[in-house]
Design a protein around this motif. Structure first.
Motif, PDB file in Angstrom:
ATOM      1  N   SER B  23       6.818  46.467  41.813  1.00  0.00           N
ATOM      2  CA  SER B  23       7.021  47.582  42.750  1.00  0.00           C
ATOM      3  C   SER B  23       7.687  48.772  42.071  1.00  0.00           C
ATOM      4  O   SER B  23       8.344  48.646  41.041  1.00  0.00           O
ATOM      5  CB  SER B  23       7.868  47.111  43.930  1.00  0.00           C
ATOM      6  OG  SER B  23       9.160  46.759  43.471  1.00  0.00           O
ATOM      7  N   GLN B  24       7.483  49.950  42.676  1.00  0.00           N
ATOM      8  CA  GLN B  24       8.066  51.176  42.139  1.00  0.00           C
ATOM      9  C   GLN B  24       9.594  51.133  42.252  1.00  0.00           C
ATOM     10  O   GLN B  24      10.301  51.390  41.299  1.00  0.00           O
ATOM     11  CB  GLN B  24       7.521  52.374  42.922  1.00  0.00           C
ATOM     12  CG  GLN B  24       7.929  53.721  42.363  1.00  0.00           C
ATOM     13  CD  GLN B  24       7.166  54.074  41.103  1.00  0.00           C
ATOM     14  OE1 GLN B  24       6.162  53.452  40.770  1.00  0.00           O
ATOM     15  NE2 GLN B  24       7.646  55.076  40.381  1.00  0.00           N
ATOM     16  N   ASP B  25      10.060  50.802  43.462  1.00  0.00           N
ATOM     17  CA  ASP B  25      11.501  50.731  43.701  1.00  0.00           C
ATOM     18  C   ASP B  25      11.847  49.379  44.327  1.00  0.00           C
ATOM     19  O   ASP B  25      11.743  48.375  43.676  1.00  0.00           O
ATOM     20  CB  ASP B  25      11.947  51.907  44.579  1.00  0.00           C
ATOM     21  CG  ASP B  25      11.673  53.242  43.899  1.00  0.00           C
ATOM     22  OD1 ASP B  25      12.279  53.500  42.853  1.00  0.00           O
ATOM     23  OD2 ASP B  25      10.846  54.027  44.415  1.00  0.00           O
ATOM     24  N   ALA B  45      -4.674  46.261  55.863  1.00  0.00           N
ATOM     25  CA  ALA B  45      -3.900  47.475  55.588  1.00  0.00           C
ATOM     26  C   ALA B  45      -4.651  48.366  54.616  1.00  0.00           C
ATOM     27  O   ALA B  45      -5.249  47.888  53.655  1.00  0.00           O
ATOM     28  CB  ALA B  45      -2.548  47.101  55.006  1.00  0.00           C
ATOM     29  N   VAL B  46      -4.614  49.663  54.907  1.00  0.00           N
ATOM     30  CA  VAL B  46      -5.195  50.609  53.954  1.00  0.00           C
ATOM     31  C   VAL B  46      -4.110  51.026  52.975  1.00  0.00           C
ATOM     32  O   VAL B  46      -3.061  51.540  53.371  1.00  0.00           O
ATOM     33  CB  VAL B  46      -5.771  51.843  54.680  1.00  0.00           C
ATOM     34  CG1 VAL B  46      -6.250  52.873  53.659  1.00  0.00           C
ATOM     35  CG2 VAL B  46      -6.913  51.433  55.598  1.00  0.00           C
ATOM     36  N   VAL B  47      -4.356  50.752  51.699  1.00  0.00           N
ATOM     37  CA  VAL B  47      -3.368  51.040  50.654  1.00  0.00           C
ATOM     38  C   VAL B  47      -4.040  51.803  49.515  1.00  0.00           C
ATOM     39  O   VAL B  47      -5.257  51.907  49.464  1.00  0.00           O
ATOM     40  CB  VAL B  47      -2.753  49.722  50.106  1.00  0.00           C
ATOM     41  CG1 VAL B  47      -1.914  49.036  51.170  1.00  0.00           C
ATOM     42  CG2 VAL B  47      -3.849  48.772  49.617  1.00  0.00           C
ATOM     43  N   ALA B  48      -3.199  52.351  48.623  1.00  0.00           N
ATOM     44  CA  ALA B  48      -3.732  53.086  47.477  1.00  0.00           C
ATOM     45  C   ALA B  48      -4.003  52.089  46.352  1.00  0.00           C
ATOM     46  O   ALA B  48      -3.139  51.837  45.520  1.00  0.00           O
ATOM     47  CB  ALA B  48      -2.742  54.156  47.039  1.00  0.00           C
ATOM     48  N   ALA B  72       0.743  48.071  44.584  1.00  0.00           N
ATOM     49  CA  ALA B  72       2.153  48.418  44.401  1.00  0.00           C
ATOM     50  C   ALA B  72       2.313  49.442  43.284  1.00  0.00           C
ATOM     51  O   ALA B  72       1.512  49.503  42.361  1.00  0.00           O
ATOM     52  CB  ALA B  72       2.960  47.165  44.080  1.00  0.00           C
ATOM     53  N   GLY B  73       3.376  50.236  43.371  1.00  0.00           N
ATOM     54  CA  GLY B  73       3.645  51.232  42.336  1.00  0.00           C
ATOM     55  C   GLY B  73       3.102  52.598  42.719  1.00  0.00           C
ATOM     56  O   GLY B  73       2.029  52.712  43.294  1.00  0.00           O
ATOM     57  N   THR B  74       3.881  53.636  42.357  1.00  0.00           N
ATOM     58  CA  THR B  74       3.483  54.995  42.731  1.00  0.00           C
ATOM     59  C   THR B  74       2.439  55.551  41.770  1.00  0.00           C
ATOM     60  O   THR B  74       2.566  55.397  40.556  1.00  0.00           O
ATOM     61  CB  THR B  74       4.718  55.915  42.715  1.00  0.00           C
ATOM     62  OG1 THR B  74       5.705  55.365  43.580  1.00  0.00           O
ATOM     63  CG2 THR B  74       4.359  57.315  43.168  1.00  0.00           C
TER      64      THR B  74
END
Lengths: 283, 281
Positions: B23-25, B45-48, B72-74
């Motif tokens: 994860s980013q944070d 879920a719609v995710v990037a 996960a992650g930006t």
């Protein structure tokens, strides 16, 4: 019943303005409030050059339709919903035809109007005289939509070539774009109308003057004006899937676009109802 | 209010080690969406999600926790998640959809919910929207400029990107390389310059890095739905929290950045209005 409609619309649980309940007079024994709409708005539905899709959207409010039609509104005019229509010269053979149109609080007009169809032109103008509010119901009435591509030359009326959004012929007070409009927006509009919630209706009043739309609105009014953030709402709203998102910008397949205007209407950067959203979210 | 309406702010992180690793944070978005999926609060879920091109996200309709984890992650460029909500509802037939959204995406989603003009039976199916803090977003070509030209690295060896402590960071081949944010100015997309929302004010729950220590996220609990899901996740131990008062730098920094974004947005909006250009807020 209004509470039921609000539940249906997902508006339940939040403080909302209710329709004014009718209080029984003091001399009546029961003090219970009766939840019924005092003056039911008289609504007309007129069908010009449209496909009935918007009228069908109205009927797709399955759970609340019977109550809506019985207790909340009076549909006083319209061919499909109440079998009442008007014709010049009054055809005596048809008992449903009337020689004068009733007065209406709100007239929903579906479809654009064909300049070469005398009856449609006449019905629309008459409707304007008889209605307090004229609403362009669906994109054809509002901005021409698919009928923008009409060009005549077909049987049995090769001369019927010019189809205009009704706002080009009469004054239009409000517009509900969509091809078709969603069942929910019809229900929400009716509830707002009964509640006298003009704040909710304001955007529909504001866009009534807009009689031309196209997928290029996005490029011209959003991307060219440095407003686009690539959120994808336009592509989600497009009802013919004519929009792709490329490098964070909408790319409109113009051969697929039917000029309904829904992409621009839904774009959060074309207009933004901040107060209404906070109210709806309970924020 | 500079952070929008919220009931409570906490510092939090996912307890799952697997989530913490990628994860980013604090892994709040991943943990919350996975939890909602497991509990049947959402069906997808719609995710990037990842795309064929590195660091270029693509909206993904995730139907499993693994798929959610894969997002996960930006990624500091566009992922038009709102677009894929239609896919989730129509192609996947989902009745309850969750998504992650940045402020402008929330503006599009919430406007659709209040005014669903042409989106039949879609807006009512959005059950959980986790918002993420967003100062600005970059076209993909801007990222290429930062990484390849200014930092002399390449997307292929980049393992993480982050913005913090005044710099745009990448971690490449085990090394942290920082680019002063001053050098990224002028590369953000122009549409961001009028955006007044830093903390995803219209989300059910908002989360982001600022305010909390590394590995933790600041969380703002907003709507009834959001509060209920977040509290459940804490109760069952998916997420652990600390009081915001106990962490540094805490809410004052978040408020300062949010106010800064609002001030800049107003300045830009005013100057556009002076030019006769349209501005929606």
């Amino acid at each position: 019943m209004l509470a039921r409609i609000k539940r249906f619309l997902g508006l339940g649980g939040k403080p909302e303005k209710q329709a004014k309940p009718i209080k029984p007079k003091d001399d009546e024994s029961s003090q219970q409030e009766v939840e019924k709409v005092a003056d039911k708005p008289r609504i007309g539905y007129i069908h010009l050059s449209g496909c009935s899709g918007d009228g069908m959207a109205l009927t797709e409010n399955y759970d609340i339709l019977a109550d809506l039609l019985t207790d909340m509104v009076d549909i006083v005019y319209g061919q499909t919903l109440v079998d009442v229509w008007y014709e010049d010269g009054n055809n005596q053979n048809n008992p449903q035809m009337i020689d004068d149109m009733p007065e209406m609080d709100l007239a929903l007009v579906e479809g654009s109007v064909c300049l070469q169809d005398e009856h449609s032109m006449h019905e629309l103008k008459k409707l304007r005289e008889k209605s307090k509010l004229v609403c362009a119901f669906g994109s054809c009435a509002m901005n021409g939509c698919f009928t923008r591509f009409s060009r005549g030359g077909q049987q049995a009326q090769p001369k019927h070539e010019a189809f205009l959004p009704i706002g080009d012929i009469v004054q239009v007070d409000c517009a509900i774009p969509g091809c078709p409009v969603s069942p929910e927006i019809v229900a929400k509009t009716v509830v707002a109308l009964i509640n006298g919630d003009m704040d909710y209706l304001q955007p529909m009043l504001d866009i009534a003057g807009c009689t031309y739309n196209c997928g290029c609105d996005l490029q011209k009014n959003i991307v060219n004006k440095s407003l686009c953030t690539g959120c994808g709402t336009c592509a989600m709203a497009c009802q013919t899937r004519a929009i792709d998102m490329r490098e964070g910008r909408p790319e409109v397949n113009i051969d697929r676009c039917i000029k309904c205007g829904i992409c621009y209407t839904h774009c959060p950067r074309s207009w933004f109802p901040a107060e209404q959203i906070n109210k709806d979210l309970g924020l | 209010m500079v952070l929008g309406t919220y009931k409570e702010a906490v510092s939090a992180r996912a307890t799952d080690k697997q989530i913490q690793k990628v994860s980013q944070d604090g892994g709040i978005v991943t943990a919350l969406l996975s939890y909602a999926l497991d509990e049947g609060i959402i069906e997808g879920a719609v995710v990037a999600g990842p795309s064929e091109e590195l660091w270029k996200p693509e909206p993904l309709v995730a139907m499993t926790s693994d798929e959610i984890l894969s997002a996960a992650g930006t990624k500091y460029t566009f992922s038009p998640n709102v677009w894929a909500l239609k896919k989730a509802v129509r192609q996947y037939g989902l009745e309850k959809v969750g998504t992650v959204a940045i402020p402008c995406q929330l503006q599009g989603i919430r406007k659709t919910q209040s005014y669903p003009f042409g989106t039949r039976f879609l807006a009512d199916k959005l059950s959980l929207i986790v918002g993420i803090f967003c100062m600005e977003n970059f076209p993909f070509a801007s990222l290429e400029t930062f990484i390849s030209e200014k930092m002399k690295s390449s997307p292929e060896v980049t393992e993480k990107m982050d913005i913090g402590k005044g710099k745009f960071w990448i971690n490449a081949l085990g090394e942290d390389i920082g680019l002063p944010l001053k050098e990224t100015h002028g590369y953000e997309q122009a549409g961001c310059n009028i955006c007044p929302d830093y903390t995803a004010e219209l989300a059910d729950v908002s989360t982001g890095s600022v305010g909390s220590p590394d590995g933790w996220s600041t969380v703002l609990k907003r709507t009834e739905a959001g509060i209920s899901i977040f509290d459940q996740a804490v109760e069952v131990g998916i997420i652990e929290t600390k009081s915001m008062d106990d962490v540094k730098p805490g809410l004052p920094l978040l408020e300062k950045l949010a106010q800064g974004k609002k001030d800049n947005a107003k300045k830009e909006s005013d100057s556009r209005r002076e030019l006769g250009l349209p501005v929606p807020f």
